[in-house]
Enzyme design. Structure first.
Site, mmCIF file in Angstrom:
data_model
loop_
_atom_site.group_PDB
_atom_site.id
_atom_site.type_symbol
_atom_site.label_atom_id
_atom_site.label_comp_id
_atom_site.label_asym_id
_atom_site.label_seq_id
_atom_site.Cartn_x
_atom_site.Cartn_y
_atom_site.Cartn_z
ATOM 1 N N GLU A 40 -6.195 -8.268 -18.951
ATOM 2 C CA GLU A 40 -5.274 -9.155 -18.464
ATOM 3 C C GLU A 40 -5.042 -9.202 -16.849
ATOM 4 O OE1 GLU A 40 -2.153 -8.011 -17.014
ATOM 5 O OE2 GLU A 40 -1.471 -6.168 -18.216
ATOM 6 N N ARG A 65 2.140 0.827 -20.759
ATOM 7 C CA ARG A 65 1.458 0.067 -21.797
ATOM 8 C C ARG A 65 0.924 -1.092 -21.512
ATOM 9 N NH1 ARG A 65 1.712 3.480 -26.090
ATOM 10 N NH2 ARG A 65 0.861 2.093 -27.644
ATOM 11 N N CYS A 70 -11.232 -5.624 -14.570
ATOM 12 C CA CYS A 70 -12.229 -4.821 -14.621
ATOM 13 C C CYS A 70 -11.987 -3.667 -13.955
ATOM 14 C CB CYS A 70 -13.570 -5.200 -14.182
ATOM 15 S SG CYS A 70 -13.907 -6.045 -12.586
ATOM 16 N N HIS A 108 -17.607 -7.027 -10.239
ATOM 17 C CA HIS A 108 -17.276 -6.477 -11.425
ATOM 18 C C HIS A 108 -17.584 -4.941 -11.281
ATOM 19 C CE1 HIS A 108 -16.638 -6.158 -15.793
ATOM 20 N NE2 HIS A 108 -17.910 -5.637 -15.928
ATOM 21 N N ASP A 122 -18.181 -0.538 -21.043
ATOM 22 C CA ASP A 122 -17.606 -1.720 -20.206
ATOM 23 C C ASP A 122 -16.380 -2.109 -21.051
ATOM 24 O OD1 ASP A 122 -16.715 -3.656 -18.797
ATOM 25 O OD2 ASP A 122 -18.778 -4.369 -18.251
#
Length: 266
Positions: A40, A65, A70, A108, A122
């Site tokens: 997210e 939480r 990435c 990334h 990943d």
């Protein structure tokens, strides 16, 4: 990461501590992470800072939480794996765009885990493999998420003693190009800042929250709730603002008082 923090992290993803750092344990940990911690970018639309430091990542992912993108997800997961005895390197990757060209360096972050052979791990790419991939294998690797292949970059001659630059393909389509050199978490800070601030970054244009489920994937894109089955079939439903806030709580365990900017109610 100390033992108490590692135990809390394992509790967050609902995973048992492996008896030893092996491939079976790595597979179980990755699957558990993908099912529990969403990919997210809500921090961008909520005006929250993204801090690439282990304590900050643990506070967000374990303490609050939440999920992340990435740099956050793989950065935190690398810390957990190291605490469990795994040897982990942070790798930079260039994500392929719709035009088939790789993006900028550090676009990334992925992980290389060294066991009896190197593994690609990943948990921060959204729709991707459910399990670690063999980095040294050159044939098809079948995974619940698709058929993967790791291949040296075409037209780039191998240099003796130098690790190969690798393309990672899913179902025949290139996903990202891996730089084999290990990096530190701080090396990703400049590009992370660009991703969270630039009008050209897709993370500043819209909000997304997505995780694996027992029967596919569930995603909240803006205020569209998307369910994707294991066969790729999708259903979508437009939500009101109140329904979207409830969906964050019910499907992702995230309680928000307002929607992120870029996620209009209609």
């Amino acid at each position: 990461m100390d033992e108490q923090q590692a135990a809390a992290y394992l509790g967050r993803i609902g995973a048992e501590r492996p008896e030893r750092p092996d491939a079976a344990g790595l597979r179980a940990l990755q699957s558990a992470h993908l099912a529990a911690v969403p990919f997210e970018n809500l921090a961008v639309g909520l005006g929250e800072p993204v801090v690439l430091e282990e304590e900050a990542l643990l506070a967000k992912i374990v303490g609050r939480r939440r999920g992340g993108f990435c740099y956050e997800l793989n950065g935190a997961f690398a810390g957990l794996l190291r605490a469990l005895g795994y040897r982990v390197d942070l790798l930079a990757a260039r994500t392929f765009g719709a035009d088939g060209r790789p993006g900028p360096p550090f676009d990334h972050m992925a992980l290389r885990v060294e066991l009896d052979e190197p593994w690609l791990v990943d948990v921060g790419f959204g729709r991707f493999g459910h399990h670690p991939l063999r980095l040294a294998a050159r044939g098809d690797q079948h995974d619940p998420g698709g058929v993967f292949r790791v291949t040296p970059v075409e037209g780039r001659p191998a240099v003796p003693g130098t690790p190969e630059v690798l393309d990672v393909l899913m179902d025949g389509e290139p996903q990202y190009r891996l730089d084999p050199r290990p990096y530190a978490l701080t090396d990703f800070v400049p590009t992370c800042w660009w991703q969270t601030t630039s009008p050209q970054s897709h993370f500043t244009r819209s909000s997304t929250c997505s995780r694996l489920t027992a029967d596919g994937r569930i995603t909240l894109s803006g205020t569209r709730l998307i369910r994707t089955g294991p066969d790729g079939a999708r259903t979508e439903r437009q939500l009101s603002e109140a329904e979207a806030l409830a969906a964050y709580r019910v499907h992702f365990g995230i309680t928000l008082t307002r929607l992120p900017v870029g996620a209009p109610p209609h």
